[in-house]
Design a protein around this motif. Sequence first.
Motif, PDB file in Angstrom:
ATOM      1  N   ILE A  87      97.618  36.907  44.404  1.00 10.03           N
ATOM      2  CA  ILE A  87      96.742  37.658  45.301  1.00 10.03           C
ATOM      3  C   ILE A  87      96.259  36.770  46.441  1.00 10.03           C
ATOM      4  O   ILE A  87      96.132  35.559  46.289  1.00 10.03           O
ATOM      5  CB  ILE A  87      95.512  38.209  44.543  1.00 10.03           C
ATOM      6  CG1 ILE A  87      94.725  37.062  43.898  1.00 10.03           C
ATOM      7  CG2 ILE A  87      95.915  39.260  43.524  1.00 10.03           C
ATOM      8  CD1 ILE A  87      93.394  37.461  43.317  1.00 10.03           C
ATOM      9  N   LYS A  88      95.978  37.394  47.568  1.00 12.21           N
ATOM     10  CA  LYS A  88      95.294  36.674  48.643  1.00 12.21           C
ATOM     11  C   LYS A  88      93.798  36.631  48.351  1.00 12.21           C
ATOM     12  O   LYS A  88      93.134  35.627  48.612  1.00 12.21           O
ATOM     13  CB  LYS A  88      95.549  37.359  49.977  1.00 12.21           C
ATOM     14  CG  LYS A  88      96.998  37.323  50.423  1.00 12.21           C
ATOM     15  CD  LYS A  88      97.175  38.068  51.746  1.00 12.21           C
ATOM     16  CE  LYS A  88      98.628  38.050  52.195  1.00 12.21           C
ATOM     17  NZ  LYS A  88      98.814  38.825  53.452  1.00 12.21           N
ATOM     18  N   SER A  89      93.276  37.741  47.836  1.00  8.03           N
ATOM     19  CA  SER A  89      91.865  37.804  47.465  1.00  8.03           C
ATOM     20  C   SER A  89      91.655  38.963  46.504  1.00  8.03           C
ATOM     21  O   SER A  89      92.464  39.892  46.447  1.00  8.03           O
ATOM     22  CB  SER A  89      90.973  37.984  48.705  1.00  8.03           C
ATOM     23  OG  SER A  89      91.228  39.241  49.314  1.00  8.03           O
ATOM     24  N   ALA A  90      90.575  38.886  45.757  1.00  8.22           N
ATOM     25  CA  ALA A  90      90.212  39.978  44.846  1.00  8.22           C
ATOM     26  C   ALA A  90      88.724  39.891  44.568  1.00  8.22           C
ATOM     27  O   ALA A  90      88.140  38.800  44.560  1.00  8.22           O
ATOM     28  CB  ALA A  90      91.006  39.896  43.542  1.00  8.22           C
ATOM     29  N   THR A  91      88.101  41.037  44.343  1.00  4.28           N
ATOM     30  CA  THR A  91      86.698  41.097  43.962  1.00  4.28           C
ATOM     31  C   THR A  91      86.590  41.870  42.660  1.00  4.28           C
ATOM     32  O   THR A  91      87.033  43.021  42.577  1.00  4.28           O
ATOM     33  CB  THR A  91      85.841  41.785  45.044  1.00  4.28           C
ATOM     34  OG1 THR A  91      85.975  41.074  46.275  1.00  4.28           O
ATOM     35  CG2 THR A  91      84.375  41.799  44.631  1.00  4.28           C
ATOM     36  N   LEU A  92      86.028  41.225  41.633  1.00  5.67           N
ATOM     37  CA  LEU A  92      85.826  41.846  40.336  1.00  5.67           C
ATOM     38  C   LEU A  92      84.354  42.209  40.181  1.00  5.67           C
ATOM     39  O   LEU A  92      83.474  41.501  40.689  1.00  5.67           O
ATOM     40  CB  LEU A  92      86.221  40.891  39.207  1.00  5.67           C
ATOM     41  CG  LEU A  92      87.614  40.270  39.252  1.00  5.67           C
ATOM     42  CD1 LEU A  92      87.782  39.292  38.090  1.00  5.67           C
ATOM     43  CD2 LEU A  92      88.688  41.339  39.199  1.00  5.67           C
ATOM     44  N   LEU A  93      84.091  43.282  39.475  1.00  2.86           N
ATOM     45  CA  LEU A  93      82.734  43.662  39.107  1.00  2.86           C
ATOM     46  C   LEU A  93      82.638  43.601  37.593  1.00  2.86           C
ATOM     47  O   LEU A  93      83.360  44.315  36.892  1.00  2.86           O
ATOM     48  CB  LEU A  93      82.405  45.069  39.609  1.00  2.86           C
ATOM     49  CG  LEU A  93      81.079  45.674  39.132  1.00  2.86           C
ATOM     50  CD1 LEU A  93      79.899  44.790  39.511  1.00  2.86           C
ATOM     51  CD2 LEU A  93      80.897  47.087  39.677  1.00  2.86           C
ATOM     52  N   LEU A  94      81.761  42.718  37.080  1.00  3.19           N
ATOM     53  CA  LEU A  94      81.572  42.567  35.647  1.00  3.19           C
ATOM     54  C   LEU A  94      80.202  43.125  35.276  1.00  3.19           C
ATOM     55  O   LEU A  94      79.178  42.674  35.809  1.00  3.19           O
ATOM     56  CB  LEU A  94      81.663  41.100  35.223  1.00  3.19           C
ATOM     57  CG  LEU A  94      83.077  40.529  35.009  1.00  3.19           C
ATOM     58  CD1 LEU A  94      83.885  40.564  36.285  1.00  3.19           C
ATOM     59  CD2 LEU A  94      83.018  39.118  34.455  1.00  3.19           C
ATOM     60  N   LYS A  95      80.213  44.117  34.389  1.00  5.28           N
ATOM     61  CA  LYS A  95      78.975  44.797  34.010  1.00  5.28           C
ATOM     62  C   LYS A  95      78.611  44.453  32.571  1.00  5.28           C
ATOM     63  O   LYS A  95      79.422  44.613  31.655  1.00  5.28           O
ATOM     64  CB  LYS A  95      79.148  46.316  34.142  1.00  5.28           C
ATOM     65  CG  LYS A  95      79.411  46.804  35.554  1.00  5.28           C
ATOM     66  CD  LYS A  95      79.537  48.319  35.587  1.00  5.28           C
ATOM     67  CE  LYS A  95      79.737  48.851  36.993  1.00  5.28           C
ATOM     68  NZ  LYS A  95      79.863  50.333  37.008  1.00  5.28           N
TER      69      LYS A  95
END
Length: 375
Positions: free
Chosen positions: A174-182
């Motif tokens: 990936i060039k970039s990624a944003t994860l959301l951890l709840k």
Amino acid sequence: MRAEAQAHVDTINDALALLRRFLDWDRALRRLDELNARVEDQALWNDPKAAQEVMRERRRLDEAIAATRAIESELEGTVELIELADAEGDTELADEGARSLAELAARADRDKVKALLAGEADGNDTYIEVNAGAGGTESQDWAGMLSRMYSRWGERHGLKVEVIDSHSGEQAGIKSATLLLKGENAYGYAKTESGVHRLVRISPYDSAARRHTSFASVWVYPVVDDNIEVEYNESDLRIDTYRASGAGGQHINTTDSAVRITHIPTGIVVQCQNQRSQHKNKAEAYNQLRARLYERELAIREQAANAENASKTDIGWGHQIRSYVLQPYQLVKDLRTGVTSTSPSDVLDGDLDPFMAAALSQRVTGEVAEVEDVD
């Protein structure tokens, strides 16, 4: 006392010392008395928000103090038991005491780390943003490996993991990624991961099988809940829409559903493309913007206290917080705390707790380990 049991005693005493230092023990006891008195005051309950804040602080202090006292009491009793067993030559009883010490040491470590999660937003959900450094396919593949590592860490801890935004590399990764951890304390645990991560390996993309060094940056910032106010001017925002990339349904790749928001004064850029609806993507992008602005304010406060803000450094040599060496030997080393692992495969599969615990402890003690980098 046998050496193994003494080692457990030392571990427990170290954890107790850190807990007392972190709590500022005498001050914590006085503060708990003050909070107990406020809870008895009926006037407090006329302001539900203030009452909630008082009860939250009271519960945190009460649990930390009670846990510390319980460990101290059990340690004293167990040591006395072992000394009595040794004096009477009762090896079975001594072995039982040693096992109790091992269990108590593990509990002390867990309680120590839990007590360290007392920051303003530590209990919140968290975003984890991964960006590939210079180096094309190599760095993009490494960024993909890091994204998977944090997903696996979240799953190990029962957190819900969502991919908010992802941009694939040209050939891999990936060039970039944003994860959301709840989940509970997601930000508190993950916040120490911000910084540059370096990978050393024999490249699977190099026909000459040469060793390559790759970099990727990780940026962790908390989800901002309704109790936290973040101010910004709409006139300072530039909002762009574009066509989403990657797999999706019949509309996701054919309409301008993806949203990018730029906060002009700070240069902060957030984006979301995981929803089919532009409206939903825009709402999530606004959530990310508030979180990034809030994290920026937390970082400014930390800098004012002479703390290092590793997440703002360049993605390259001299700025990494951790090195992952896969060839010619197997080693992961944290360059802030000195914590190491000789099983990179386990670390890359989400076994990050020892690194996070050490970094949290370091934030409290302020002690900087003298650690040599690894090639």
